[in-house]
Design a protein around this motif. Structure first.
Motif, PDB file in Angstrom:
ATOM      1  N   GLU A 246       0.832  -1.202   0.000  1.00 12.12           N
ATOM      2  CA  GLU A 246       0.000   0.000   0.000  1.00 12.12           C
ATOM      3  C   GLU A 246       0.869   1.255   0.000  1.00 12.12           C
ATOM      4  N   GLU A 247       0.521   2.189  -0.892  1.00 16.49           N
ATOM      5  CA  GLU A 247       1.215   3.479  -0.937  1.00 16.49           C
ATOM      6  C   GLU A 247       0.190   4.547  -1.323  1.00 16.49           C
ATOM      7  N   PRO A 248      -0.324   5.286  -0.355  1.00 17.45           N
ATOM      8  CA  PRO A 248      -1.377   6.280  -0.651  1.00 17.45           C
ATOM      9  C   PRO A 248      -0.912   7.457  -1.491  1.00 17.45           C
ATOM     10  N   SER A 249       0.366   7.797  -1.444  1.00 21.26           N
ATOM     11  CA  SER A 249       0.864   9.004  -2.101  1.00 21.26           C
ATOM     12  C   SER A 249       1.473   8.685  -3.456  1.00 21.26           C
ATOM     13  N   ALA A 250       0.950   9.311  -4.516  1.00 23.72           N
ATOM     14  CA  ALA A 250       1.503   9.113  -5.852  1.00 23.72           C
ATOM     15  C   ALA A 250       2.910   9.690  -5.946  1.00 23.72           C
ATOM     16  N   ASP A 251       3.144  10.819  -5.295  1.00 26.83           N
ATOM     17  CA  ASP A 251       4.467  11.426  -5.321  1.00 26.83           C
ATOM     18  C   ASP A 251       5.493  10.526  -4.644  1.00 26.83           C
ATOM     19  N   ALA A 252       5.113   9.979  -3.497  1.00 27.73           N
ATOM     20  CA  ALA A 252       6.013   9.059  -2.795  1.00 27.73           C
ATOM     21  C   ALA A 252       6.236   7.798  -3.624  1.00 27.73           C
ATOM     22  N   ALA A 253       5.198   7.363  -4.338  1.00 26.03           N
ATOM     23  CA  ALA A 253       5.322   6.164  -5.169  1.00 26.03           C
ATOM     24  C   ALA A 253       6.365   6.368  -6.264  1.00 26.03           C
TER      25      ALA A 253
ATOM     26  N   PRO B 147      -2.766   2.661  -3.946  1.00 21.76           N
ATOM     27  CA  PRO B 147      -3.145   3.557  -2.845  1.00 21.76           C
ATOM     28  C   PRO B 147      -3.835   2.840  -1.696  1.00 21.76           C
ATOM     29  N   SER B 148      -4.526   1.746  -1.996  1.00 26.95           N
ATOM     30  CA  SER B 148      -5.226   1.014  -0.949  1.00 26.95           C
ATOM     31  C   SER B 148      -5.405  -0.417  -1.412  1.00 26.95           C
ATOM     32  N   ILE B 149      -5.350  -1.368  -0.491  1.00 26.64           N
ATOM     33  CA  ILE B 149      -5.620  -2.757  -0.825  1.00 26.64           C
ATOM     34  C   ILE B 149      -6.439  -3.379   0.280  1.00 26.64           C
ATOM     35  N   LEU B 150      -7.082  -4.486  -0.061  1.00 28.14           N
ATOM     36  CA  LEU B 150      -7.928  -5.204   0.901  1.00 28.14           C
ATOM     37  C   LEU B 150      -8.964  -4.258   1.501  1.00 28.14           C
ATOM     38  N   VAL B 151      -9.644  -3.526   0.619  1.00 26.00           N
ATOM     39  CA  VAL B 151     -10.600  -2.510   1.062  1.00 26.00           C
ATOM     40  C   VAL B 151     -11.847  -3.151   1.651  1.00 26.00           C
TER      41      VAL B 151
ATOM     42  N   ILE C 183     -11.445  -1.388  -7.307  1.00 29.32           N
ATOM     43  CA  ILE C 183     -10.518  -1.697  -8.378  1.00 29.32           C
ATOM     44  C   ILE C 183      -9.218  -2.275  -7.834  1.00 29.32           C
ATOM     45  N   TYR C 184      -8.792  -1.832  -6.665  1.00 33.85           N
ATOM     46  CA  TYR C 184      -7.547  -2.341  -6.080  1.00 33.85           C
ATOM     47  C   TYR C 184      -7.674  -3.820  -5.775  1.00 33.85           C
ATOM     48  N   ASP C 185      -8.784  -4.210  -5.167  1.00 30.51           N
ATOM     49  CA  ASP C 185      -9.009  -5.623  -4.888  1.00 30.51           C
ATOM     50  C   ASP C 185      -9.222  -6.398  -6.182  1.00 30.51           C
ATOM     51  N   GLN C 186      -9.969  -5.806  -7.116  1.00 29.59           N
ATOM     52  CA  GLN C 186     -10.301  -6.523  -8.337  1.00 29.59           C
ATOM     53  C   GLN C 186      -9.077  -6.788  -9.209  1.00 29.59           C
ATOM     54  N   MET C 187      -8.066  -5.938  -9.144  1.00 30.28           N
ATOM     55  CA  MET C 187      -6.845  -6.226  -9.901  1.00 30.28           C
ATOM     56  C   MET C 187      -6.247  -7.556  -9.454  1.00 30.28           C
ATOM     57  N   LEU C 188      -6.192  -7.761  -8.171  1.00 27.64           N
ATOM     58  CA  LEU C 188      -5.607  -8.994  -7.633  1.00 27.64           C
ATOM     59  C   LEU C 188      -6.527 -10.172  -7.879  1.00 27.64           C
ATOM     60  N   ILE C 189      -7.830  -9.934  -7.791  1.00 26.87           N
ATOM     61  CA  ILE C 189      -8.794 -10.995  -8.076  1.00 26.87           C
ATOM     62  C   ILE C 189      -8.666 -11.444  -9.527  1.00 26.87           C
ATOM     63  N   ARG C 190      -8.457 -10.490 -10.453  1.00 24.48           N
ATOM     64  CA  ARG C 190      -8.249 -10.855 -11.856  1.00 24.48           C
ATOM     65  C   ARG C 190      -6.934 -11.601 -12.055  1.00 24.48           C
ATOM     66  N   GLY C 191      -5.981 -11.369 -11.182  1.00 22.07           N
ATOM     67  CA  GLY C 191      -4.731 -12.111 -11.276  1.00 22.07           C
ATOM     68  C   GLY C 191      -4.863 -13.557 -10.872  1.00 22.07           C
ATOM     69  N   THR C 192      -5.845 -13.850 -10.022  1.00 25.66           N
ATOM     70  CA  THR C 192      -6.019 -15.221  -9.533  1.00 25.66           C
ATOM     71  C   THR C 192      -7.161 -15.958 -10.225  1.00 25.66           C
ATOM     72  N   GLY C 193      -8.077 -15.228 -10.838  1.00 31.12           N
ATOM     73  CA  GLY C 193      -9.209 -15.844 -11.526  1.00 31.12           C
ATOM     74  C   GLY C 193      -9.232 -15.432 -12.981  1.00 31.12           C
ATOM     75  N   GLU C 194      -9.533 -16.378 -13.868  1.00 35.93           N
ATOM     76  CA  GLU C 194      -9.514 -16.077 -15.294  1.00 35.93           C
ATOM     77  C   GLU C 194     -10.921 -16.131 -15.882  1.00 35.93           C
ATOM     78  N   TYR C 195     -11.017 -15.648 -17.117  1.00 36.25           N
ATOM     79  CA  TYR C 195     -12.279 -15.551 -17.836  1.00 36.25           C
ATOM     80  C   TYR C 195     -12.310 -16.539 -19.006  1.00 36.25           C
TER      81      TYR C 195
ATOM     82  N   GLY D 247      -1.131  -4.463   5.329  1.00 33.35           N
ATOM     83  CA  GLY D 247      -1.414  -3.902   4.011  1.00 33.35           C
ATOM     84  C   GLY D 247      -0.558  -4.513   2.925  1.00 33.35           C
ATOM     85  N   THR D 248      -0.456  -5.836   2.926  1.00 33.41           N
ATOM     86  CA  THR D 248       0.391  -6.547   1.968  1.00 33.41           C
ATOM     87  C   THR D 248      -0.337  -7.787   1.447  1.00 33.41           C
ATOM     88  N   VAL D 249      -0.164  -8.054   0.172  1.00 26.35           N
ATOM     89  CA  VAL D 249      -0.688  -9.270  -0.447  1.00 26.35           C
ATOM     90  C   VAL D 249       0.438  -9.907  -1.250  1.00 26.35           C
TER      91      VAL D 249
END
Length: 853
Positions: free
Chosen positions: A74-81, A414-418, A430-442, A723-725
């Motif tokens: 998790e990194e809330p700040s785009a500048d820090a990222a 910016p946020s995970i496991l919301v 969207i943060y959770d769904q990115m990881l969900i799409r990584g583990t589940g396929e269509y 805040g880690t996956v």
């Protein structure tokens, strides 16, 4: 004649076009299927187009993911990222950044690069409960549609774009993404809406004042009061990005017209339980600074009206509080179900829906962001033109370092496991769904440039539609045929008897027989059950498909032991067009689907029934233990049902429901439980059930969660507190690693307009439209259409038409003497919209000339 380069490509082109309308006496004022996100036309004298071409990857004999591990932090700040990217602390910032300073920092760093995207947008979400909140007894002005509508005049979208977002965005007024084919198709309709709802603070105040007086409120010393107390407006303001400033601006505007405003600053995780999960009638908020991302290039935005304005959108308490007018609800449903037979009928419905949407305004659209996704220069990943990297279905297959195989990639968001993860009604962030799409396929995946689909797990498909419907085909992996009538076979399944737990056949539901507007036939590979395995080692089976068919109906049926009232609107919408489904063969798997719901593109008319549910992929046995928990009243799949029963919202990855699911797994294993046994039991044996429960138990013993899919990564662990996956490469994945590596630079058209600076009213005029890509003329065969709009000196839309094709890369706008005779004296603006067949993001250009008497 001089050839003017007026605009850069893509969304950057749009901003100046829209903003130029402000200079014509109208101040332009400024968000899925689309998903909730944590949440460009600059005039140039000389054209500079930067195209990033993805290097050809190293070919290797490898299946599944290119990398071994994905670490998400998790990194809330785009500048820090960006600083962390430069320091090699992270490899990718999976967020759509529209901060001008951060974008400049990325552009200036040789160690970094970025992908541009067009699908993220912001809006104001209003609480429609009331007008008196049950929880507080206080007044909610936004229960009144006219007050919500007036907010369109109260917010200056131009100010938001220029002063808050520093030009990295375009004003948005409607549910249509500005950089979309539907915006281009209906440009003249949308532009009239934009002109009608341009910033007018005085008008907003007049309308709101009249409605406040009708509610019984009084204006005392410049402040609204109700029952002797100030009328308080709680603005729920997100703090992670520019929405903090947007929220403060909106609060200031509300204070200026007499409201007492409380600014409630919250992160995504803090705000979610209030606005999306909480009961709107509790009165804990009035306005939320919403952010969304459309995760695939949209081919048809007609269903946005149902999603954003009706209770069919999501099974969440807020959506269930939506009460659109009967007319709006019907128009939205007709668009959702494609209840039209010609493009002209569709255009009329869309125009009416736009009108009614602005009158309803449970959402006031603000801005389409001109966004980038920053990353290390050596990182390669397929980015969707709308969904960016975190919305792309192809990111897990393509993420890698140039020239490397294996290793680890660190992704920050910016946020995970919301919110809780469950496939039926879990997190939509969207943060959770990115990881969900990584583990589940269509079963099919979206082309990141066009929004058309390609087969992933299916092998091929056939589509048959009724003659006369405006359906076309682009790709060769499927066939398209037209038929005068499509009869639905009597033994197909048309509905579900939740009490007897069996399907109702077409012959039972439609004794006289029935027809459909569309038939889809999907063919799965002969080795499907051998090649595809769930992460816990369980072989994929037809039972996983049948479970998905059952759950399409069951939760919305009152007789179901798992009934969820929030699922009823979705089921009703589905049944309004669904005619039947038939499993023609189980091995190899062949499925026919019959429906009156159809799409303009044949590729989007394929119903594959692959078990990817609303919020994730799931195996039948993993869902079974959740159903046991839901049926026992110990937890619930949806937030709405969880709140209603005052139980936990089911999460398969962490939290208190893990122990509940473990207990239900033990029960299911000991009982040999097969959910919906009268039907599913015909496709799932006792031995399969026993083996699957044993596999899931061992999976849980090793990893402490119940989340499994079939994609290239599996979830190793989720650490909500830290805040880690951690995702790991799934060694059992069957498809080659280079399967989706063919996507590189999107061919977005570059548009220039040239013509005379001065035109005499009543005389003919001609303008050249140059359409290129990477310096080469765009082939005429790849252009769908080129539309032009002419605005006179009064800012009125006077002319609309199609440019004439001349040759590759060249079109002409020819105005007759009668046309120019309609133009008022003064500065006239010609706007051009180019729609390509190769990429579903239109390009815009503008040219100004003087109309003389």
């Amino acid at each position: 004649m001089k050839r003017y380069t007026l605009l850069v490509v893509g969304l950057l082109v749009i901003a100046s076009m829209v903003l130029s309308a402000c200079q014509q006496g109208t101040q332009v004022v400024t968000q899925v299927v689309t998903e909730e996100v944590e949440v460009v036309k600059t005039v140039e004298v000389e054209k500079t187009v930067e195209v990033v071409v993805t290097p050809e990857p190293t070919r290797v004999d490898r299946n599944g993911a290119w990398v071994d591990t994905i670490v998400v932090v998790e990194e809330p700040s785009a500048d820090a990222a960006v600083t962390r990217l430069q320091n090699k602390d992270i490899d990718l910032y999976a967020f759509t950044v529209s901060n001008a300073e951060v974008a400049a920092k990325v552009a200036a760093s040789p160690e970094l690069k970025s992908e541009r995207t067009f699908g993220s947008y912001n809006e104001l979400t209003f609480n429609p409960a009331g007008p008196i909140f049950e929880g507080t007894g206080k007044l909610n002005p936004f229960a009144v549609p006219a007050v919500r509508e007036a907010m369109n005049w109260l917010v200056d979208r131009d100010y938001i774009v220029q002063e808050i977002m520093k030009g990295l965005g375009v004003p948005r007024y409607t549910p249509f993404n500005v950089a979309s084919s539907d915006y281009a198709r209906l440009a003249e309709v949308v532009r009239k809406v934009e002109l009608k709802y341009a910033y007018d603070k005085e008008k907003a105040q007049q309308v709101i004042s009249a409605e406040m007086e009708k509610l019984g409120a009084t204006l005392v010393d410049g402040k609204w009061q109700y029952n002797g107390e100030p009328v308080e407006i709680i603005v729920l303001i997100r703090v992670e990005d520019e929405r903090r400033q947007v929220g403060d601006y909106v609060a200031n505007q509300l204070e200026d017209i007499g409201f007492t405003v409380t600014r409630d600053y919250k992160t995504s995780a803090e705000a979610s339980p209030i606005w999306i999960r909480g009961n709107p009638n509790d009165g804990k908020w009035h306005v939320y600074t919403g952010g969304w991302i459309t995760t695939a290039v949209p081919r048809d935005l007609g269903d946005n009206f149902s999603f954003f304005y009706t209770n069919r959108g999501l099974p969440q308490p807020l959506w269930q509080a939506y009460t659109p007018s009967e007319e709006f609800d019907k128009v939205a449903l007709d668009l959702e179900n494609r209840a039209y037979k010609t493009i002209e009928e569709r255009t009329q419905l869309m125009g009416k829906a736009l009108e009614l949407a602005l009158q309803d305004s449970v959402r006031v659209w603000l801005v389409d962001r001109a966004s980038i996704t920053p990353m290390r220069a050596e990182l390669q990943v397929a980015s969707d033109l709308y969904g960016a990297v975190y919305g792309s279905q192809l990111w897990p297959y393509t993420i890698r370092r140039e020239g490397e195989v294996g290793g680890s990639v660190t992704v920050a968001m910016p946020s995970i496991l919301v919110e809780p993860w469950n496939a039926l009604s879990g997190t939509n962030w969207i943060y959770d769904q990115m990881l969900i799409r990584g583990t589940g396929e269509y079963g099919q995946v979206y082309d990141p440039f066009t929004g058309l689909t390609y087969p992933n797990r299916i092998e091929k498909a056939e589509v048959v539609v009724q003659e006369g419907l405006p359906v076309g085909k682009t790709l060769d992996w499927l066939t398209l045929e037209f038929a005068p009538s499509i009869e639905v076979p009597g033994d197909a399944w048309a509905d579900w008897d939740a009490e007897q737990q069996r399907f109702i056949t077409v012959a039972e539901k439609f004794p006289e027989g029935t027809t459909a507007l569309r038939k889809s036939v999907v063919y799965y590979p002969a080795d499907l059950y051998e090649k595809v395995k769930w992460h816990d080692g369980s072989p994929f089976s037809v039972g996983d498909v049948v479970m998905g068919m059952i759950l399409t109906f069951d939760l919305g049926k009152e007789a179901s032991p798992y009934y969820d009232a929030s699922q009823v609107p979705t089921l009703e919408s589905f049944l309004s067009s669904f005619k039947g489904v038939k499993i023609v063969s189980t091995d190899p798997l062949v499925i026919e689907t019959y429906s009156d719901l159809w799409n303009l593109d044949a590729e989007l008319n394929v119903s594959d029934w692959w078990p990817f549910y609303a919020q994730g992929q799931a195996a039948w046995h993993a869902l079974a233990i959740g159903l046991k928990a839901d049926g026992a009243g110990e937890a619930a799949f949806s937030a709405a049902k969880a709140d209603e029963l005052q139980v936990e919202w089911l999460s398969y990855i962490s939290g208190p429901t893990i122990d509940i699911l473990k207990a239900k797994l033990d029960e299911a294993s000991s009982e040999g439980f097969i959910p919906y046994a009268p039907t599913l039991g015909e496709y799932v044996s006792a031995d399969e059930a026993a083996a699957r429960y044993a596999n899931l138990a061992e999976w849980f013993r090793q990893r402490g969660h119940f989340w499994i899919g079939t994609n290239v990564f599996y979830l190793e662990r989720a650490f909500p507190v830290e805040g880690t996956v951690v995702l790991r490469r799934y060694n059992g994945y069957s498809e080659p690693a280079d399967k989706w590596l063919r996507f590189s630079a999107p061919p977005i058209a570059e548009v220039e307009v040239d013509g005379d600076d001065r035109v005499t009213a009543g005389s003919e005029a001609s303008f050249d439209v140059f359409v290129d890509f990477e310096g080469q003329p765009y082939p005429l065969a790849d252009i769908d259409n080129v539309k032009y709009l002419v605005f006179d000196a009064n800012g009125e839309l006077v002319l609309v038409g199609q440019a004439e094709a001349v040759e590759d890369g060249l079109f002409q706008v020819n105005l007759s003497g009668e046309d120019t005779g309609k133009l008022a004296e003064g500065t006239t603006r010609l706007e051009v919209v180019v729609v390509s067949k190769r990429v579903a993001v239109p390009s815009f250009a503008s040219f100004q000339f003087v109309t003389a008497p």
